[in-house]
Write an enzyme that holds these catalytic residues in place. Structure first.
Site, short mmCIF file in Angstrom:
data_model
loop_
_atom_site.label_atom_id
_atom_site.label_comp_id
_atom_site.label_asym_id
_atom_site.label_seq_id
_atom_site.Cartn_x
_atom_site.Cartn_y
_atom_site.Cartn_z
N GLY A 125 2.04 2.74 10.78
CA GLY A 125 3.09 3.88 10.91
C GLY A 125 3.98 4.23 11.64
N GLU A 139 -6.86 5.40 7.90
CA GLU A 139 -6.63 6.42 7.16
C GLU A 139 -8.45 7.02 6.42
OE1 GLU A 139 -3.15 5.88 4.65
OE2 GLU A 139 -1.99 5.29 7.06
N SER A 182 3.14 -1.42 10.17
CA SER A 182 4.19 -1.98 10.89
C SER A 182 5.12 -2.99 10.70
CB SER A 182 4.67 -1.15 12.16
OG SER A 182 4.12 0.07 12.28
N HIS A 212 -9.80 1.53 4.95
CA HIS A 212 -8.67 1.59 5.49
C HIS A 212 -8.73 3.28 6.06
CE1 HIS A 212 -4.43 2.83 6.25
NE2 HIS A 212 -3.84 2.21 6.12
N GLU A 265 -5.67 -4.25 11.13
CA GLU A 265 -4.88 -2.90 10.84
C GLU A 265 -5.15 -2.00 11.86
OE1 GLU A 265 -2.84 -2.45 7.05
OE2 GLU A 265 -4.29 -1.08 7.17
N GLY A 273 3.03 -0.49 4.93
CA GLY A 273 2.96 0.68 3.93
C GLY A 273 4.24 0.78 3.76
N ASN A 318 0.95 -1.18 0.25
CA ASN A 318 0.18 -0.07 -0.11
C ASN A 318 0.76 1.25 -0.07
OD1 ASN A 318 -1.70 2.11 0.69
ND2 ASN A 318 -2.23 1.65 2.35
N TRP A 319 1.16 1.64 -1.04
CA TRP A 319 2.25 3.27 -1.12
C TRP A 319 0.72 4.55 -0.62
CZ3 TRP A 319 5.72 2.93 -6.10
CH2 TRP A 319 6.25 1.99 -6.40
N LYS A 320 -0.23 4.39 -0.47
CA LYS A 320 0.20 5.27 -0.11
C LYS A 320 -0.43 6.61 -0.73
CE LYS A 320 -0.41 4.00 3.92
NZ LYS A 320 -0.56 3.88 6.46
#
Ligand code: PGA
Length: 248
Positions: free
Chosen positions: A173, A98, A207, A96, A167, A228, A11-13
């Site tokens: 992160g 975020e 993480s 997600h 998650e 991530g 997941n490159w965000k």
């Protein structure tokens, strides 16, 4: 419990450029040669999807990071399931944390997005997990249950079956992954609430890196990782593939 296949989802965000993509594809291709039971997928930002599709080998899947429930329309900044399909996506992240946090996506909206993905033949990777304060307050299972209950309808619609990514928000992160026992407990709880517990792939995210992937994949309940930060450096993600392959 089936361990097949082991999923590694990158997941490159909101990260990544075309040159970075080229380096990544080269490293991933070198790490992925030959038959194996590891299924990798890249979820880049939308502008990189078509470039990724043309560069990636067919065995590396492509995924979106989000979708809208409408097919088209006046929804500035959004992307539809058929656009993702046209770009070559086979899966899409849904819910997600975020997006739950910054776009205030509700469990109901997330369920609608997952159903839309399925109607277009995309696998929804439904992300869920508790915040730090919810865990501290002893609400982890209640939160997971609410998040799961909202999407249970997606398990009856037919193919493609959804995947779940547990998650915990506090592990995303932060460099501080959940412990094996925390992951096991949550995964066991999640599977107990799934209509097809043995058939559903349940991943862990938060993480994950080359220092903890091996221990994570040793957990019988875990079918892979949603990664991530550690998915961006090509050499790091290539190491994750090698670690996963070495277990199969
Ligand atoms: P992280 O992100 O690996 O950087 O913690 C995981 C995710 O948000 O999917």
């Amino acid at each position: 419990m089936t361990k097949s296949p082991t999923w590694l989802l990158a997941n490159w965000k909101m990260h990544g450029t075309a040159p970075q993509l080229r380096d990544w594809v080269t490293a991933v291709a070198a790490a992925s040669t030959g038959d194996n039971n590891v299924q990798t997928a890249l979820c880049p930002p939308f502008p990189l999807l078509t470039a990724a599709k043309s560069l990636l080998a067919d065995d590396v899947w492509l995924g979106g990071q989000n979708l809208h429930t409408n097919t088209e329309g006046a929804f500035t900044g959004e992307v539809s399931a058929n656009m993702l399909c046209e770009a070559g996506c086979r899966l899409v992240l849904v819910g997600h944390s975020e997006r739950r946090q910054y776009q205030h996506e509700t469990n109901e909206e997330i369920a609608a997005k997952a159903a839309t993905a399925q109607q277009h033949g995309l696998i929804p990777v439904i992300c869920l997990g508790e915040t730090a304060s919810e865990r501290t307050a002893g609400q982890t299972e209640a939160v997971l249950e609410r998040q799961l209950d909202a999407v249970l309808g997606c398990f009856h619609v037919g193919e493609p079956a959804p995947m779940i990514a547990y998650e915990p928000v506090w592990a995303i992160g932060t460099g501080c992954a959940a412990s094996s026992s925390e992951i096991e407990t949550a995964h066991r709880f999640i599977r107990q609430h799934l209509p097809e517990p043995e058939q559903t792939s349940v991943l862990y995210g938060g993480s994950v890196n080359r220092d903890n992937l091996n221990e994570l994949l040793a957990l019988p309940q875990v079918n892979g990782a949603l990664v991530g930060s550690a998915s961006l450096p090509p050499a790091h993600f290539a190491d994750l593939i090698k670690i996963a392959r070495a277990r199969n």
